[in-house]
Design a protein around this motif. Structure first.
Motif, short mmCIF file in Angstrom:
data_model
loop_
_atom_site.label_atom_id
_atom_site.label_comp_id
_atom_site.label_asym_id
_atom_site.label_seq_id
_atom_site.Cartn_x
_atom_site.Cartn_y
_atom_site.Cartn_z
N ASP A 213 0.81 -1.21 0.00
CA ASP A 213 0.00 0.00 0.00
C ASP A 213 0.85 1.26 0.00
O ASP A 213 0.53 2.24 -0.66
N TYR A 214 1.96 1.22 0.76
CA TYR A 214 2.75 2.44 0.81
C TYR A 214 3.39 2.76 -0.52
O TYR A 214 3.68 3.91 -0.83
N THR A 217 0.76 4.56 -2.24
CA THR A 217 0.70 5.91 -1.68
C THR A 217 1.77 6.79 -2.32
O THR A 217 1.49 7.92 -2.74
N ALA A 220 0.78 7.79 -5.60
CA ALA A 220 -0.34 8.72 -5.60
C ALA A 220 0.10 10.14 -5.24
O ALA A 220 -0.58 11.08 -5.57
N VAL A 221 1.24 10.27 -4.54
CA VAL A 221 1.67 11.62 -4.25
C VAL A 221 2.62 12.13 -5.33
O VAL A 221 3.16 13.23 -5.19
N GLY A 222 2.80 11.37 -6.37
CA GLY A 222 3.52 11.91 -7.51
C GLY A 222 4.86 11.31 -7.82
O GLY A 222 5.56 11.79 -8.71
N ARG A 235 14.27 0.93 0.47
CA ARG A 235 14.42 1.01 1.92
C ARG A 235 13.83 -0.21 2.58
O ARG A 235 14.34 -0.72 3.56
N GLY C 84 -0.80 14.07 -6.43
CA GLY C 84 -0.28 14.58 -5.17
C GLY C 84 -0.25 16.09 -5.14
O GLY C 84 -0.02 16.69 -4.10
N MET C 89 -5.16 11.52 -3.25
CA MET C 89 -5.98 10.39 -2.88
C MET C 89 -5.71 9.99 -1.43
O MET C 89 -4.58 10.01 -0.96
N PHE C 91 -6.15 6.76 1.02
CA PHE C 91 -6.44 5.32 0.87
C PHE C 91 -7.10 4.75 2.09
O PHE C 91 -7.14 5.38 3.16
N GLU C 93 -6.23 1.88 3.79
CA GLU C 93 -5.48 1.09 4.75
C GLU C 93 -4.47 1.94 5.49
O GLU C 93 -3.31 1.98 5.13
N THR C 96 -1.07 0.28 6.57
CA THR C 96 0.00 -0.12 5.67
C THR C 96 0.31 0.91 4.59
O THR C 96 1.21 0.71 3.80
N ALA C 97 -0.47 1.99 4.55
CA ALA C 97 -0.29 2.91 3.44
C ALA C 97 0.90 3.84 3.64
O ALA C 97 1.27 4.58 2.74
N LEU C 98 1.50 3.80 4.82
CA LEU C 98 2.69 4.62 5.05
C LEU C 98 3.93 3.73 5.03
O LEU C 98 3.89 2.58 5.48
N ASP C 99 5.03 4.28 4.52
CA ASP C 99 6.28 3.52 4.47
C ASP C 99 6.77 3.27 5.89
O ASP C 99 7.06 4.23 6.62
N PRO C 100 6.86 2.01 6.31
CA PRO C 100 7.21 1.73 7.71
C PRO C 100 8.63 2.13 8.07
O PRO C 100 8.96 2.20 9.25
N THR C 101 9.47 2.38 7.08
CA THR C 101 10.87 2.64 7.40
C THR C 101 11.21 4.12 7.42
O THR C 101 12.36 4.49 7.56
N MET C 102 10.19 4.98 7.23
CA MET C 102 10.50 6.40 7.13
C MET C 102 9.64 7.18 8.12
O MET C 102 8.46 6.88 8.28
N VAL C 111 6.13 15.00 0.00
CA VAL C 111 5.06 15.30 -0.95
C VAL C 111 5.17 16.75 -1.42
O VAL C 111 4.99 17.05 -2.59
N HIS C 148 4.63 2.87 12.78
CA HIS C 148 4.11 1.86 13.72
C HIS C 148 3.95 2.42 15.11
O HIS C 148 3.32 1.82 15.96
N LEU C 159 -2.21 10.59 6.75
CA LEU C 159 -2.47 10.34 5.33
C LEU C 159 -3.32 11.45 4.73
O LEU C 159 -3.12 11.87 3.58
N MET C 162 -1.12 14.24 4.12
CA MET C 162 -0.32 14.03 2.91
C MET C 162 -1.13 14.34 1.65
O MET C 162 -0.62 14.91 0.70
#
Lengths: 320, 500, 275, 269
Positions: A213-214, A217, A220-222, A235, C84, C89, C91, C93, C96-102, C111, C148, C159, C162
């Motif tokens: 999903d990310y 995302t 979707a932000v470009g 990463r 963006g 948009m 979402f 979820e 899970t829609a965010l990068d877990p490592t950042m 963005v 997390h 989100l 964002m």
């Protein structure tokens, strides 16, 4: 608290594994039939002579005494001397390790440098002919024995074209240019196969990540597909890719033995093979112990990293 | 965390050792002569000629770093070296050697009678390898008559002694050397030892103060290859100047370009023997052994296994020994005769034997070849390839085999069949008597008796002598003086010269 | 003038029945349109089609005009600039829609940086400002946290931030509250209601009650087609399609007598294939 | 597309299986006998020529195919038979006893096939069996880990919980519910391991740690061809090609199976 406790338990397992592995290694190597005395004496030996030599080498002491002596040395980083030549084992292993480290390190580096773009490309273009072709190439790379590839590289580039030396090793300190020339072919043949392994790994990881999903995302932000992959995909692949590379590195130190054989490189793997054939147990034990411990250490570090660094993975770890 | 830190410490230590070891390598700024790189197969097991056995040590050191009173040339003749002349009393119980007054060690110390006596006493002393000590058995006392004269007094006449003195048995080491000879050889030869990288190479350099004809090459590297094909490719790609002995003669075609390579073919002392375990019931029957001798087409074997390069022999004597006699025609290839003999011995319906070969270049292929041919006469040979150390343990040590193939490379090893507890289980009192008589008799007696002994082995089909390992030396045309034969234990660098 | 005009949009994957089958709708600059339907009805595909994020093997025909520009067939390079920035948009979820490592703040700042490199110096301030606007109480701490470490509601707020960071003209919300518990759902809906006031919004959901809270207009999708669209209250009052009637009935448990079975869509509408 | 991978894999394996099956009952010549002059180029009657001793290459290749399959089957089956029950057991239990097999297989993981084979060959001698055992033992950890992870996944399903609560013995649950559910993943692993085993055998034989002269495996043939690389490089081609075809066949089969079971595998791996 729970994390600490879990790490503690893991550490206990780790130390236990080290001890058990060292004992197993000593046991196995000491049960090998044939002995150094016989090998040293060759077809010239008489039984009395062999027995005297064994006595002199201290091979007649009880098993446990020898194990404890050995471990005491190991913990002080002293592997003793070679039965065969009487030379100290430490510098011997160090010089062998140097060769293997360069071979495996550079081979792996080259493999990674090839595999990340190639694997990503194959993943991104997996529904196109070119992507499939790249995947097919890596399939072929996987199926060809690395030493076989090495043999043909020697025939073409060393023997027929005469561009590169066929084998041997020159230390960096002696001549950096020669060092590089001598490593090109062996590193290439190692990397050919490793990059196939890794690029298939990268490919499937990239496909997985692009379903995340990310990743959507990010798109979707470009971000472009490549941009999203680089910025957010890599990463996330990095940890598992590093794990794979780390474990591969440790096993390759011996695994590269075939390449060492083809290119007459004095690395750890061929030292092990040579020492086994001479029943020079001190060297056999030292090399096997270092390799097995290295794998255990990497395993342990990976586990702990998962526990400490990435709670997402920890949750996955709890499941396991 | 303690344990893992000590482990990291070890890895760090490894890295440091690498770095330091490399940094502290002595830098020699002396002008170096022409470099010589020699490919070799057998690495030394240690560097002390007296305590180490095995062919690798004298190959590099003998005549190059260490010298002897007398040396063996490549035709099998004994020549002066440190001793400019020598004499024997008529009763053959005393040898007197006059040392060359110019001779000195690399350290500058003179090679005097004292040094010789010390070396010889060490060679027959406690620390010496048994095989070397045994060679001194006929010698009673060793005395320094004066500074330049050494006398050996024998308890019984020995024909073999002078010959043995040309090898490691008679090597003279520098008594002033303080370092361990096993890691730092100290001799009087034209070369000095520099370094030994185990599993990789031994480096020698010219001894600038050499008392005789100075060394023509420096440095000289003996490079070791576990895989003979890797050695070939190293030669082909120009990394080697010489291959000391080609162990895959099938590949000789690679070096056919006369512009780039010269090929020197000769003989060695290596008899490739198909050994029988005489304790095996079937093989204790001379008819079975003769049948097997007839069943193998040895010329075809040499052609396919050894590139047609080996000489056929009929007994345990190479053509360079004075008592050589061509016995290769005694058992011609004759499968019908073989079947007949087998039937006579009661094995008409077949016979199964284990053929356990070592994993040396000639082993597995000759195993396959022999098994294929024995199949034709009704013998099933189960071929098994043994790693060398296992072969030594199980076949050589425990006599656990029926047939085996191995090359006996030691010079003048006819006596192997007389040795107590030899791995063939061969015992023949008449043969043993002949050998003793040969050693104690006159030189003429020796030749006669040994001929008879060799013939006895052949008639008895004690083994099948498949072929004599050839000496195939490949060199670049720039190297002159390459010897055809390889019959001493030394790879003698002194005959070599650079062609300019 | 309409900011979004979708005309005869059809999306097909391979040789299967179209996932979206010639649908049309329009959206004014400050309009909100709810798209309702069960999973597989094509509502999510519709929003992805507008974003241009359909998988490569999707075949798209018809027209999507955004701010007068045709989006179908728009080169990826151009499309990327819109995403963006002008169109964004949210979402469904949040987990899970965010990068877990950042870190969250960095993802949010990215963005802005991606489309407005010129604002580089003020990004951090903008990030904290936006986090505050979406109702996060400790913006600085949250910005330095990993996903997390946040609750589901906080993540969804991030989100939303964002999606809104570049003040897009059109926001697509794909089930933005589905994965949240009821209480948080309510908060997020209220937040969206406030934040989306000056923009055009397409709000995709399977939940009629949710759509009713934020959207005055609704389109009902079934098997890739829009079966009816119009004012939401009117449709609830007089559904014309049996499927719509089913949706409405199943959403009103409170009106069901205690001993009666709960109504489901199937009581009102049976898919053609099964009939 | 997905089926393409699977079918190609099956085709390549099919070629090897046919070679092996025919080789069981008939080869053009006796592969252990010398039936022609050495180093004949491909032609008639020696279709692929003869080797350095004069034995028929095609016959040896066919005879090698069956050993190659045997090596694969025995080493993979051996690893699975040992590794899978351990993995399932470990996956079904909790606490330190559940960790034990995983940690032990970690130790084992530290001994790659090559290392094991070197030690084993020194201990009992190099042979086809040595190679099979070494490869098999080295493959065990992969099966333990996989079976364990997959079992965890399956154990979280409601029906297993139900079965456990209703008192069905653990062994029965393992056999009836867990095993069938994790079988696809194991199948993929088996196929991939098969490919690895073939490659490993070639490597071991090349080092002289694998099959002896009595068994014309492809690795062995490759090693023997080494001596003739310059006179007859084609000798190194046939076994190399055969190894590549077989390995690729099993790798592709693994990939094809993975694609086939994709949705289930994704959540498990």
């Amino acid at each position: 608290m729970t994390v600490l406790r879990r790490v503690g338990i893991r550490l206990a397992w780790f130390i236990g594994s080290l001890a058990l592995a060292s004992f197993l290694i000593f046991l196995i190597t000491n049960k090998l039939p044939g002995n150094i005395a016989q090998v040293i004496l060759g077809t010239n030996a008489s039984p009395g002579e062999a027995a005297a030599l064994e006595e002199r080498l201290g091979l007649t002491k009880p098993f446990f005494t020898r194990y404890l002596d050995w471990m005491a040395g190991v913990l002080r980083f002293d592997f003793g001397v070679s039965y065969y030549s009487g030379e100290a084992i430490n510098p011997l292993i160090a010089s062998r390790f140097e060769v293997s480290a360069w071979l495996v390190g550079l081979g792996m580096l080259l493999a990674v440098v090839i595999a990340i773009p190639v694997g990503s490309y194959a993943a991104m273009r997996r529904r196109h002919a070119d992507g499939v072709a790249v995947s097919a190439l890596s399939q072929i790379g996987l199926a060809i024995p690395a030493f076989w590839a090495g043999i043909w590289l020697v025939i073409v580039f060393a023997v027929n074209l005469g561009w590169l030396p066929a084998g041997g090793y020159v230390s960096w300190w002696e001549s950096p240019g020669e060092w590089l020339l001598h490593l090109i072919l062996p590193v290439t043949s190692l990397a050919l196969v490793q990059s196939s392994v890794l690029s298939r790994y990268v490919r499937s990881a990239v496909i997985d990540v692009s379903h995340e999903d990310y990743f959507r995302t990010a798109r979707a932000v470009g971000w472009s597909r490549i941009g999203a992959l680089w910025r957010h995909g890599m990463r996330n692949i990095a940890i598992s890719l590093l794990t794979v590379i780390g474990l591969q590195l440790a096993t390759l130190l011996v695994g590269a033995i075939l390449i060492e054989q083809v290119f007459a490189l004095p690395g750890l793997g061929s030292a092990l093979l040579m020492a086994v054939s001479r029943r020079d147990l001190g060297i056999v034990q030292a090399i096997v112990l270092l390799l097995v411990w290295a794998v255990l250490l990497i395993n342990f570090l990976v586990d702990v990293t998962y526990q400490l660094v990435d709670p997402r993975l920890r949750r996955r770890g709890e499941l396991q | 965390m303690r344990r893992s830190r000590s482990f990291l410490g070890m890895l760090l230590a490894v890295a440091l050792t690498v770095a330091l070891g490399a940094c502290t390598r002595p830098e020699t700024d002396e002008p170096r002569g022409r470099e010589l790189n020699i490919g070799a197969a057998t690495e030394p097991a240690g560097l002390d000629m007296i305590t180490t056995t095995g062919a690798g040590t004298p190959f590099v050191l003998l005549y190059n770093v260490y010298e002897t009173l007398v040396k063996l040339d490549n035709e099998g003749n004994i020549r002066p070296l440190l001793a400019s002349e020598w004499s024997q009393t008529p009763d053959r119980l005393s040898y007197t050697f006059s040392l060359d007054p110019a001779a000195k060690f690399a350290s500058g110390a003179p090679v005097d009678a004292d040094a010789v006596v010390k070396s010889f006493e060490r060679a027959r002393g406690e620390t010496a390898a048994e095989s070397i000590r045994l060679k001194w058995a006929p010698v009673d006392t060793i005395e320094a008559v004066d500074q330049r004269t050494v006398r050996l007094n024998l308890s019984r006449p020995s024909n073999g002694l002078l010959y043995d003195l040309t090898g490691p048995t008679g090597s003279i080491s520098d008594p002033t050397a303080t370092a361990d000879l096993n890691t730092t050889p100290a001799g009087s030869g034209p070369y000095k030892f520099v370094t030994w990288e185990q599993g990789s190479r031994v480096e020698l350099e010219a001894n600038a103060g050499y008392w005789g004809t100075p060394a023509r090459f420096s440095p000289v590297n003996f490079r070791y290859f576990a895989d003979p094909n890797a050695m070939n490719t190293a030669m082909l790609s120009g990394q080697l100047d010489m291959i000391s002995n080609l162990t895959v003669p099938q590949s000789i075609g690679q070096f056919s370009d006369a512009e780039k390579y010269t090929i020197h073919e000769g003989t060695t002392d290596g008899e490739v023997v198909l050994g029988f375990n005489h304790a095996n019931e079937a093989l204790s029957d001379v008819r079975v052994r003769q049948a097997i001798s007839h069943a193998i087409d040895r010329q075809a074997l040499v052609d396919s296994v050894w590139g047609g390069k080996g000489m056929l022999i009929g007994s345990m004597v190479p053509p360079t020994d004075p008592w050589f006699e061509d016995l290769s025609g005694v058992y011609p290839y004759d499968p019908d005769k073989a079947r007949e003999l087998l039937a006579e011995a009661g094995y008409a319906s077949g016979l199964t034997l284990r053929l356990r070969v070592p994993n040396l270049p000639y082993g597995p292929t000759s195993g396959r070849f022999i098994a294929a041919q024995l199949k034709d006469v009704g013998i099933t040979a189960e071929v098994e390839e043994l790693e060398w150390a296992r072969w030594l343990d199980q076949v050589y040590g425990q006599h656990d085999y029926d047939m085996t193939v191995v090359a006996h490379v030691e010079p003048r090893d006819l006596g192997a069949f007389a040795a107590e507890g030899n791995y063939w289980g061969y015992r023949n009192d008449a043969f043993n008597t002949l050998l003793t008589e040969a050693d104690t008799g006159t030189e003429a007696d020796q030749t006669e008796k040994l001929k008879e002994a060799a013939r006895m082995l052949t008639d008895d089909a004690a083994a099948v002598w498949l072929f004599l390992l050839p000496s195939i030396t490949i060199a670049t045309p720039a190297i002159a003086g390459v010897q055809d034969n390889q019959i001493s234990l030394s790879f003698d660098l002194t005959t070599l010269a650079a062609r300019s | 003038m309409n900011i979004l005009e979708v005309t005869d949009l059809t999306v097909r994957f391979g040789r299967n029945r179209p996932a979206v089958d010639s649908i049309s709708f329009t959206l004014g600059a400050h309009d909100r349109l709810g798209i309702i339907g069960q999973s597989g009805s094509g509502k999510s595909v519709t929003s992805l089609a507008i974003m241009g994020l359909l998988p490569e093997h999707a075949q798209v025909s018809g027209s999507i005009r955004f701010d007068g520009r045709e989006l179908v067939g728009l080169p990826e390079r151009e499309y990327r600039k819109l995403r963006g920035d002008a169109v964004s948009m949210v979402f469904q979820e949040p987990m899970t829609a965010l990068d877990p490592t950042m870190r969250v703040g960095r993802q949010l700042g990215e963005v802005v940086a991606l489309h407005h490199g010129e604002r580089r110096g003020s990004i951090r301030d903008g990030v904290l400002d936006w986090l505050g606007r979406v109702g996060i109480t400790e913006p600085a701490r949250i910005a330095d946290s990993y996903p997390h470490e946040l609750s589901g509601g906080q993540r969804q707020r991030a989100l939303v931030a964002m999606a809104l960071a570049n003040e897009p003209a059109l926001v697509l919300c794909d089930e933005p509250t589905t994965a949240l518990d009821v209480l948080v759902q309510r908060q997020i809906l209220r937040l969206l209601d406030v934040q989306l006031r000056d923009r055009a919004t397409v709000f995709v959901s399977h939940d009629l009650a949710v759509v009713r809270e934020v959207c005055p207009r609704v389109a009902v999708m079934l098997e890739g087609r829009i079966v009816e669209q119009g004012d939401i209250e009117q449709i609830i009052a007089e559904p014309r399609h049996p499927y719509t009637a089913g949706l409405i009935a199943s959403a009103r448990i409170d009106r069901v007598p205690r001993d009666q079975p709960l109504p489901s869509v199937a009581d009102f509408y049976t898919p053609a294939e099964e009939a | 597309m997905k089926r393409g991978t699977l079918n190609l894999g099956l085709t390549l394996i099919g070629i090897v299986v046919v070679l092996a099956a025919v080789g069981l009952v008939w080869t053009p010549f006796d592969p252990t006998k010398i039936t022609g002059s050495p180093l004949q180029p491909p032609g008639w009657p020696h279709v692929l020529g003869t080797d350095g001793l004069g034995a028929d290459v095609l016959s040896r290749l066919m005879s090698g195919a069956k050993i190659c399959l045997l090596v694969g089957i025995v080493s993979v089956a051996g690893a699975a038979v040992v590794g899978v029950p351990i993995g399932i057991f470990s996956g079904m239990t909790r606490g330190w006893i559940s960790d034990l097999p995983a940690r032990l297989s970690d130790i084992l993981y530290g001994f790659p096939a090559l290392l094991l084979a070197i030690l084993l060959a020194a201990a009992v001698g190099g042979s086809t069996w040595t190679a099979m055992i070494a490869i098999s033992v080295a493959t065990i950890p992969a099966f333990v880990r996989l079976a364990r992870a997959a079992t965890y996944q399956v154990m979280s399903h409601g029906y297993i919980e139900a079965a456990r609560v209703s008192g069905i013995p653990k062994v029965a649950i393992a056999v009836r519910h867990v095993l069938p559910n994790i079988a696809p993943v194991l199948g993929v692993q088996a196929s991939v391991s098969f490919g690895i085993a073939i490659l490993a055998e070639a490597g071991l034989s090349y080092l002289g740690l694998g099959s002896g002269p009595e068994a014309p495996t492809w690795g062995r043939m490759l090693r023997e061809a080494q001596d003739y690389l310059f006179n007859a490089p084609i000798l190194a081609l046939w076994p190399g090609l055969a190894i590549a075809v077989a390995t690729m066949g099993f790798n592709l089969l693994g990939d094809g199976l993975r694609d086939l079971f994709d949705p289930r595998l994704r959540e498990m791996s």
